[in-house]
Enzyme design. Structure first.
Site, PDB file in Angstrom:
ATOM      1  CG  HIS A   1      55.678  56.982  54.537  1.00 12.82           C
ATOM      2  ND1 HIS A   1      56.685  56.174  55.022  1.00 12.82           N
ATOM      3  CD2 HIS A   1      56.299  57.990  53.880  1.00 12.82           C
ATOM      4  CE1 HIS A   1      57.852  56.685  54.673  1.00 12.82           C
ATOM      5  NE2 HIS A   1      57.650  57.789  53.971  1.00 12.82           N
ATOM      6  CD  GLU A   2      54.461  60.731  51.577  1.00  8.32           C
ATOM      7  OE1 GLU A   2      55.062  61.672  52.112  1.00  8.32           O
ATOM      8  OE2 GLU A   2      55.052  59.851  50.904  1.00  8.32           O
TER       9      GLU A   2
ATOM     10  CG  HIS B   1      57.468  62.246  55.693  1.00 12.14           C
ATOM     11  ND1 HIS B   1      58.612  61.924  56.384  1.00 12.14           N
ATOM     12  CD2 HIS B   1      57.440  61.422  54.610  1.00 12.14           C
ATOM     13  CE1 HIS B   1      59.253  60.946  55.748  1.00 12.14           C
ATOM     14  NE2 HIS B   1      58.558  60.618  54.669  1.00 12.14           N
TER      15      HIS B   1
ATOM     16  CG  HIS C   1      62.328  57.887  55.381  1.00  9.36           C
ATOM     17  ND1 HIS C   1      62.894  58.213  54.188  1.00  9.36           N
ATOM     18  CD2 HIS C   1      60.989  58.056  55.230  1.00  9.36           C
ATOM     19  CE1 HIS C   1      61.938  58.572  53.338  1.00  9.36           C
ATOM     20  NE2 HIS C   1      60.777  58.497  53.951  1.00  9.36           N
ATOM     21  CB  CYS C   2      61.467  54.774  61.180  1.00  5.71           C
ATOM     22  SG  CYS C   2      61.613  53.664  62.563  1.00  5.71           S
TER      23      CYS C   2
ATOM     24  CB  CYS D   1      58.492  51.644  61.585  1.00  4.22           C
ATOM     25  SG  CYS D   1      57.846  53.294  61.845  1.00  4.22           S
TER      26      CYS D   1
ATOM     27  CB  CYS E   1      58.188  51.514  65.380  1.00  4.36           C
ATOM     28  SG  CYS E   1      59.266  52.945  65.456  1.00  4.36           S
TER      29      CYS E   1
ATOM     30  CB  CYS F   1      57.617  56.600  64.731  1.00  3.46           C
ATOM     31  SG  CYS F   1      59.084  56.332  63.718  1.00  3.46           S
TER      32      CYS F   1
HETATM   33 ZN   LIG Z   1      58.962  59.068  53.258  1.00  9.08          ZN
HETATM   34 ZN   LIG Z   2      59.477  54.044  63.320  1.00 10.07          ZN
END
Ligand SMILES: [Zn+2]
Ligand SMILES: [Zn+2]
Ligand SMILES: Nc1ncnc2c1ncn2[C@@H]1O[C@H](COP(=O)(O)OP(=O)(O)O)[C@@H](O)[C@H]1O
Ligand SMILES: [Mg+2]
Lengths: 446, 179
Positions: B132-133, B136, B142-143, B148, B167, B170
């Site tokens: 996740h990080e 970014h 954010h999705c 995702c 996903c 992304c």
């Molecule tokens: Zn985040």
């Molecule tokens: Zn996504």
């Protein structure tokens, strides 16, 4: 999403502005900052912002005064006030002066995102309501729900029509037909989509675990409850709760669930306070609930509460038209996941699939394709890569997966499907075992 | 600038096996070679005695000055309770579309919430947080897709609801931006 919501942050402290800026940028908002009220007002003269998040205490003009001026310019602007300590009086004054809400620093990330999402939902909804009048709703986030067959198109139409409402939905269908995916599609197309969809697999949890899972618990409610914990109903506030395998819940849980649905509130295990939550319920089952009501296994009143809308997902063998599309979808999915070049499938293999009965439905097809990609030649899936032909002997397991599946079935049968006993013998916990049962779609022999 | 690799630097103790596994998952998600190594910094500079937590803003700034140059994305991994001045805690943060980020396993542990320790759940959460990080750092916001990994998670149970994968949407954004 329709468009980016914009936020103006007003605070005299650098670190606060920086932190909030980062946080909101990651969340996809358009953000700007001002270090005092004067600067903020001058920005607002030339630019509109959906939300103003302002500190109450700033040198020069304070947040309250600024709030009044902003409201004088645009009556419907949303201003959220930040207070360093909960000075109830000033916060209440802010609300009287038209602030949307106030938060006390430092905030809980969960509370902050909830607050902002609520505000943006309000903004976007009022805009959408305008547009909705003319525009036909088209489904979003549906890329994963494949199906051109008439049967599936019917399901898609039903999803579209229920997604805008708050009605409870029961999704019925054999295991592996895509019930969970349908639930996700409903949520993703509903006004609740900015909030979580919280899933609970009721079949995987014992009665007492399910209770604390759904309602949360207070510190000391039972051994091991060292902290307070939010339940799933609480987490689903403003969103959707998905209760999978609803037919498996005990009669005691049926009573509790009915109460929650009627009052939209509940008490945490070991707690006293009524907590209310605004959730939408979607359930799924592979059983015939109507029959279970008739035979007294499922409460009739609960059934009517849940069954405002019923969507039936047809088994795969009744929509064989979709098989080629699904096969391509899964080939793409797994080749990308395994980082392999895309493979194709030959006609004979496709024909075998189209004629197969798929007791495990789409999940079975999905597993088959995954396996075929692993065992195949990396170019083309052919009949020999598929485990559905007569030629494949039933008891020579080449892959670990098949071996595991077979072994679990044997142990389950040995212990007459007593899950605790079987889990103990397999030396795994119950949840793991349930997940495996689900993954392989195992059922007790009749 | 075209990215050449991803580096995961652990500050504090992490099982080698866990780090390697996470690195492989990261590699799969971003299609870039991913290395792990150990780092050392004096964390006392970042400790806020009043909050008994570590300042995530200052820490990210330091990581960025030390590792932010070059053609690789760096994620620093910790085992400490992170906060930023305005929030009670964070799991991690990164410069959006920047070179660096931080993530901590501290609040991902069941024990933190009074529940039974669960190593496999911790691993699962940790790899999601790391990916996740990094997402970014690769410019993703954010999705809304519920599966995702870029879905925002403010609560550990939110992390459990999503998968560790990007996903399609992304993923496409990253492929387009790294081409
Ligand atoms: Zn985040
Ligand atoms: Zn996504
Ligand atoms: N129409 C569909 N298109 C693509 N994938 C599907 C479809 N229906 C189901 N699947 C996939 O099949 C698997 C089983 O679906 P799931 O929703 O869990 O079924 P159920 O809840 O009915 O047991 C999941 O991996 C899901 O993504
Ligand atoms: Mg299911």
């Amino acid at each position: 999403m329709a468009r980016k919501v914009s936020i103006l942050i007003v605070d005299d402290e650098d670190s606060v502005r920086d932190s909030l800026y980062n946080w909101f940028i990651e969340d996809g908002y358009r953000v700007e900052c001002a270090e005092d009220a004067k600067k903020a007002l001058s920005i607002l003269e030339t630019e509109e912002f959906d939300i103003v998040l302002a500190d109450i205490k700033m040198p020069g003009m304070d947040g309250l005064e600024m709030l009044k001026r902003i409201k004088a310019i645009r009556k419907d602007s949303i201003v959220i006030i930040m207070t360093a300590f909960a000075t109830v009086n000033t916060a209440v004054q802010a609300l009287k002066d038209g602030a949307y809400d106030y938060v006390t620093k430092p905030f809980d990330p969960d509370d902050l995102s909830h607050l902002i999402r609520n505000a943006s939902k309000q903004i976007l909804l009022s805009e959408e309501n305008e547009k909705l009048k003319e525009k036909v709703v088209s489904l979003e986030n549906m890329e994963d729900l494949i199906g051109q067959s008439e049967a599936m198109q019917q399901v898609l139409r039903e999803i579209e029509s229920v997604s805008q409402s708050n009605a409870s939905v029961i999704i019925t269908g054999e295991s592996g037909t895509g019930k969970e995916l349908v639930a996700r599609a409903i949520h993703a197309n509903s006004p609740r989509r900015f909030f979580p969809m919280v899933c609970v697999h009721c079949g995987a949890l014992s009665e007492s675990l399910l209770e604390s899972e759904l309602f949360g618990h207070e510190k000391g409610a039972f051994t091991g409850a060292v902290y307070n914990r939010k339940g799933r109903f609480e987490m689903a506030d403003s969103g959707t709760i998905f209760l999978d395998e609803i037919a498996t819940i005990s009669s005691k849980m049926q009573v509790e669930l009915l109460r929650v649905l009627e009052t939209r509130s509940f008490v945490r295990v070991g707690g006293h306070k009524e907590i209310s939550s605004d959730f939408r319920v979607i359930c799924a089952t592979n059983r015939n609930l109507r029959q279970m009501v008739d035979s007294g296994e499922f409460r009739e009143d609960l059934y009517y509460r849940l069954n405002v809308v019923n969507i039936t997902v047809p088994p795969l063998r009744e929509r064989t038209d979709d098989i080629p599309l699904l096969v391509n979808h899964f080939i793409k999915k797994f080749c990308v996941a395994m980082n392999k070049p895309l493979v194709t499938i030959d006609n004979a293999a496709l024909k075998v699939l189209e004629e197969y009965s798929f007791p495990g439905n789409i999940r079975e097809l999905e597993n088959m394709i995954e396996r075929a990609i692993v065992v195949g030649n990396g170019k083309k899936i052919s009949v020999k890569d598929l485990p559905v032909t007569e030629g494949v002997a039933g008891n020579t397991f080449e892959s670990l997966t098949d071996l595991e599946k077979n072994h679990i079935t044997q142990i389950l049968n040995k212990y007459s499907w007593n899950i605790s006993a079987a889990a103990k013998a397999l030396q795994v916990d119950r949840v793991t075992l349930y997940n495996k049962i689900k993954k392989y779609d195992l059922k007790p022999a009749k | 600038m075209k990215q050449k690799s991803i580096v995961l630097i652990s500050f504090g103790y992490f099982e080698k096996e866990l780090l390697e596994q996470v690195a492989r998952d990261v590699e799969k998600e971003f299609l870039l070679p991913t290395l792990t190594r150990e780092g050392h910094i004096d964390l006392s500079d970042f400790y806020d005695a009043a909050r008994r937590q570590y300042n995530g803003n200052l820490l990210l700034k330091l990581i960025d000055t030390q590792f932010g140059a070059g053609t690789h994305k760096t994620l620093a991994l910790f085992n400490i309770d992170l906060f930023i001045p305005i929030l009670t805690y964070i799991f991690g943060q990164a410069y959006l579309n920047g070179q660096t980020g931080i993530a901590s396993a501290f609040r991902l542990r069941n024990e933190h919430y009074g529940l039974k320790p669960n190593e496999s759940l911790l691993k699962e959460r940790f790899r999601k947080e790391v990916i996740h990080e990094l997402g970014h750092a690769f410019g993703l916001i954010h999705c809304h897709n519920t599966q995702c990994v870029m879905r925002s998670s403010t609560y550990v149970e939110d992390i459990d609801q999503k998968s560790h994968r990007l996903c399609e949407n992304c993923r496409n954004q990253i492929t387009n931006s790294t081409k």
